[in-house]
Design a protein around this motif. Structure first.
Motif, PDB file in Angstrom:
ATOM      1  N   ASN A  76       0.806  -1.217   0.000  1.00 19.88           N
ATOM      2  CA  ASN A  76       0.000   0.000   0.000  1.00 19.88           C
ATOM      3  C   ASN A  76       0.839   1.267   0.000  1.00 19.88           C
ATOM      4  OD1 ASN A  76      -2.290  -1.541   0.083  1.00 19.88           O
ATOM      5  ND2 ASN A  76      -2.525  -1.387   2.295  1.00 19.88           N
ATOM      6  N   GLY A  77       2.150   1.139   0.191  1.00 16.08           N
ATOM      7  CA  GLY A  77       3.018   2.298   0.249  1.00 16.08           C
ATOM      8  C   GLY A  77       3.019   2.979   1.600  1.00 16.08           C
ATOM      9  N   LYS A  78       2.398   2.380   2.606  1.00 14.56           N
ATOM     10  CA  LYS A  78       2.332   2.995   3.931  1.00 14.56           C
ATOM     11  C   LYS A  78       3.622   2.812   4.724  1.00 14.56           C
ATOM     12  CE  LYS A  78      -2.640   2.610   4.389  1.00 14.56           C
ATOM     13  NZ  LYS A  78      -3.740   2.043   5.156  1.00 14.56           N
ATOM     14  N   ILE A  79       4.448   1.869   4.308  1.00 16.50           N
ATOM     15  CA  ILE A  79       5.697   1.637   5.033  1.00 16.50           C
ATOM     16  C   ILE A  79       6.576   2.875   4.958  1.00 16.50           C
ATOM     17  CG2 ILE A  79       6.965   0.597   3.125  1.00 16.50           C
ATOM     18  CD1 ILE A  79       7.078  -0.647   6.717  1.00 16.50           C
ATOM     19  N   TYR A  80       6.466   3.624   3.849  1.00 16.67           N
ATOM     20  CA  TYR A  80       7.265   4.838   3.704  1.00 16.67           C
ATOM     21  C   TYR A  80       6.791   5.917   4.673  1.00 16.67           C
ATOM     22  CZ  TYR A  80       8.689   2.361  -0.458  1.00 16.67           C
ATOM     23  OH  TYR A  80       9.158   1.412  -1.312  1.00 16.67           O
ATOM     24  N   VAL A  81       5.518   5.919   4.963  1.00 18.16           N
ATOM     25  CA  VAL A  81       4.990   6.863   5.955  1.00 18.16           C
ATOM     26  C   VAL A  81       5.531   6.514   7.335  1.00 18.16           C
ATOM     27  CG1 VAL A  81       2.902   7.726   7.068  1.00 18.16           C
ATOM     28  CG2 VAL A  81       2.911   7.286   4.602  1.00 18.16           C
ATOM     29  N   VAL A  82       5.552   5.242   7.660  1.00 19.05           N
ATOM     30  CA  VAL A  82       6.060   4.798   8.955  1.00 19.05           C
ATOM     31  C   VAL A  82       7.541   5.140   9.085  1.00 19.05           C
ATOM     32  CG1 VAL A  82       6.513   2.769  10.398  1.00 19.05           C
ATOM     33  CG2 VAL A  82       4.344   2.972   9.170  1.00 19.05           C
ATOM     34  N   VAL A  83       8.314   4.857   8.044  1.00 13.03           N
ATOM     35  CA  VAL A  83       9.747   5.160   8.070  1.00 13.03           C
ATOM     36  C   VAL A  83       9.963   6.668   8.177  1.00 13.03           C
ATOM     37  CG1 VAL A  83      11.876   5.067   6.708  1.00 13.03           C
ATOM     38  CG2 VAL A  83      10.425   3.058   6.865  1.00 13.03           C
ATOM     39  N   GLY A  84       9.166   7.437   7.449  1.00 14.37           N
ATOM     40  CA  GLY A  84       9.290   8.895   7.505  1.00 14.37           C
ATOM     41  C   GLY A  84       8.997   9.442   8.887  1.00 14.37           C
ATOM     42  N   VAL A  85       7.957   8.940   9.522  1.00 10.88           N
ATOM     43  CA  VAL A  85       7.613   9.402  10.878  1.00 10.88           C
ATOM     44  C   VAL A  85       8.717   9.027  11.859  1.00 10.88           C
ATOM     45  CG1 VAL A  85       5.996   9.051  12.793  1.00 10.88           C
ATOM     46  CG2 VAL A  85       5.138   9.426  10.480  1.00 10.88           C
ATOM     47  N   CYS A  86       9.262   7.818  11.726  1.00 15.52           N
ATOM     48  CA  CYS A  86      10.360   7.407  12.608  1.00 15.52           C
ATOM     49  C   CYS A  86      11.581   8.302  12.417  1.00 15.52           C
ATOM     50  CB  CYS A  86      10.734   5.949  12.353  1.00 15.52           C
ATOM     51  SG  CYS A  86       9.501   4.777  12.916  1.00 15.52           S
ATOM     52  N   LEU A  87      11.891   8.639  11.173  1.00 16.20           N
ATOM     53  CA  LEU A  87      13.033   9.520  10.914  1.00 16.20           C
ATOM     54  C   LEU A  87      12.809  10.920  11.471  1.00 16.20           C
ATOM     55  CD1 LEU A  87      14.041   8.470   7.287  1.00 16.20           C
ATOM     56  CD2 LEU A  87      15.262   8.015   9.416  1.00 16.20           C
ATOM     57  N   ILE A  88      11.591  11.423  11.361  1.00 13.73           N
ATOM     58  CA  ILE A  88      11.285  12.746  11.908  1.00 13.73           C
ATOM     59  C   ILE A  88      11.425  12.733  13.430  1.00 13.73           C
ATOM     60  CG2 ILE A  88       9.387  14.371  12.300  1.00 13.73           C
ATOM     61  CD1 ILE A  88       8.485  13.742   9.412  1.00 13.73           C
ATOM     62  N   ILE A  89      10.942  11.680  14.074  1.00 11.26           N
ATOM     63  CA  ILE A  89      11.055  11.578  15.528  1.00 11.26           C
ATOM     64  C   ILE A  89      12.519  11.502  15.946  1.00 11.26           C
ATOM     65  CG2 ILE A  89      10.611  10.054  17.503  1.00 11.26           C
ATOM     66  CD1 ILE A  89       7.893   9.444  16.184  1.00 11.26           C
ATOM     67  N   LEU A  90      13.324  10.689  15.244  1.00  8.92           N
ATOM     68  CA  LEU A  90      14.748  10.586  15.573  1.00  8.92           C
ATOM     69  C   LEU A  90      15.472  11.906  15.348  1.00  8.92           C
ATOM     70  CD1 LEU A  90      15.753   7.050  14.274  1.00  8.92           C
ATOM     71  CD2 LEU A  90      15.749   7.870  16.618  1.00  8.92           C
ATOM     72  N   ALA A  91      15.153  12.589  14.251  1.00 11.14           N
ATOM     73  CA  ALA A  91      15.778  13.882  13.989  1.00 11.14           C
ATOM     74  C   ALA A  91      15.425  14.877  15.088  1.00 11.14           C
ATOM     75  CB  ALA A  91      15.342  14.404  12.619  1.00 11.14           C
ATOM     76  N   GLY A  92      14.182  14.865  15.539  1.00  4.43           N
ATOM     77  CA  GLY A  92      13.780  15.741  16.632  1.00  4.43           C
ATOM     78  C   GLY A  92      14.515  15.431  17.911  1.00  4.43           C
ATOM     79  N   LEU A  93      14.692  14.158  18.212  1.00  2.00           N
ATOM     80  CA  LEU A  93      15.428  13.780  19.422  1.00  2.00           C
ATOM     81  C   LEU A  93      16.882  14.214  19.343  1.00  2.00           C
ATOM     82  CD1 LEU A  93      13.994  10.233  20.158  1.00  2.00           C
ATOM     83  CD2 LEU A  93      13.692  12.295  21.518  1.00  2.00           C
ATOM     84  N   PHE A  94      17.527  14.006  18.186  1.00  4.50           N
ATOM     85  CA  PHE A  94      18.915  14.431  18.032  1.00  4.50           C
ATOM     86  C   PHE A  94      19.044  15.946  18.132  1.00  4.50           C
ATOM     87  CE2 PHE A  94      19.652  10.289  15.756  1.00  4.50           C
ATOM     88  CZ  PHE A  94      20.512   9.787  16.712  1.00  4.50           C
ATOM     89  N   LEU A  95      18.112  16.671  17.547  1.00  2.00           N
ATOM     90  CA  LEU A  95      18.126  18.126  17.629  1.00  2.00           C
ATOM     91  C   LEU A  95      17.964  18.583  19.077  1.00  2.00           C
ATOM     92  CD1 LEU A  95      18.184  20.814  16.064  1.00  2.00           C
ATOM     93  CD2 LEU A  95      15.695  20.684  15.990  1.00  2.00           C
ATOM     94  N   TYR A  96      17.075  17.956  19.808  1.00  2.00           N
ATOM     95  CA  TYR A  96      16.860  18.293  21.209  1.00  2.00           C
ATOM     96  C   TYR A  96      18.129  18.036  22.031  1.00  2.00           C
ATOM     97  CZ  TYR A  96      15.150  17.956  25.978  1.00  2.00           C
ATOM     98  OH  TYR A  96      14.992  18.109  27.333  1.00  2.00           O
ATOM     99  N   VAL A  97      18.754  16.893  21.835  1.00  2.00           N
ATOM    100  CA  VAL A  97      19.974  16.564  22.588  1.00  2.00           C
ATOM    101  C   VAL A  97      21.086  17.532  22.222  1.00  2.00           C
ATOM    102  CG1 VAL A  97      21.777  14.809  22.861  1.00  2.00           C
ATOM    103  CG2 VAL A  97      19.376  14.150  22.938  1.00  2.00           C
ATOM    104  N   TRP A  98      21.193  17.904  20.956  1.00  2.00           N
ATOM    105  CA  TRP A  98      22.225  18.834  20.513  1.00  2.00           C
ATOM    106  C   TRP A  98      22.027  20.205  21.161  1.00  2.00           C
ATOM    107  CZ3 TRP A  98      21.792  22.984  16.832  1.00  2.00           C
ATOM    108  CH2 TRP A  98      23.023  23.528  16.461  1.00  2.00           C
ATOM    109  N   ARG A  99      20.773  20.673  21.204  1.00  2.00           N
ATOM    110  CA  ARG A  99      20.492  21.984  21.808  1.00  2.00           C
ATOM    111  C   ARG A  99      20.750  21.974  23.309  1.00  2.00           C
ATOM    112  NH1 ARG A  99      15.002  24.260  20.816  1.00  2.00           N
ATOM    113  NH2 ARG A  99      15.989  26.093  21.682  1.00  2.00           N
ATOM    114  N   VAL A 100      20.369  20.899  23.975  1.00  2.00           N
ATOM    115  CA  VAL A 100      20.621  20.795  25.420  1.00  2.00           C
ATOM    116  C   VAL A 100      22.130  20.765  25.680  1.00  2.00           C
ATOM    117  CG1 VAL A 100      20.389  19.259  27.413  1.00  2.00           C
ATOM    118  CG2 VAL A 100      18.414  19.744  25.981  1.00  2.00           C
ATOM    119  N   ASP A 101      22.873  20.063  24.846  1.00  2.00           N
ATOM    120  CA  ASP A 101      24.321  20.005  24.998  1.00  2.00           C
ATOM    121  C   ASP A 101      24.938  21.393  24.836  1.00  2.00           C
ATOM    122  OD1 ASP A 101      26.830  18.561  25.280  1.00  2.00           O
ATOM    123  OD2 ASP A 101      27.136  19.028  23.148  1.00  2.00           O
ATOM    124  N   ARG A 102      24.463  22.158  23.865  1.00  2.00           N
ATOM    125  CA  ARG A 102      24.972  23.520  23.669  1.00  2.00           C
ATOM    126  C   ARG A 102      24.667  24.400  24.872  1.00  2.00           C
ATOM    127  NH1 ARG A 102      22.723  25.853  18.340  1.00  2.00           N
ATOM    128  NH2 ARG A 102      22.666  27.628  19.731  1.00  2.00           N
TER     129      ARG A 102
END
Length: 73
Positions: free
Chosen positions: A36-62
């Protein structure tokens, strides 16, 4: 007892805990989502969540580095 637990019982626990995971024949849900092509939506959401977590950790570190530098200076 602690060495016995960490060297013998713990690996046996993890082996028997993960054993049912290998008993699955075919992941029907993954095939359905791929077709159905929904796996790409799941992967995209996971990548967005991981990017947000890395950004948060980077900002807290700064911020922590800035606080440490102000305290030392």
């Amino acid at each position: 007892m602690n060495k016995f637990f960490s060297r013998i019982l713990m690996p046996m626990f993890f082996f028997f805990y993960c054993l049912p995971l290998f008993a699955q024949d075919k992941p029907d849900m993954a095939d359905l989502m791929r077709s159905n092509g929904k796996i790409y939506v799941v992967v995209g959401v996971c990548l967005i969540i991981l990017a947000g977590l890395f950004l948060y950790v980077w900002r807290v570190d700064r911020k922590i580095k800035n606080i440490e530098n102000k305290g030392n200076g």
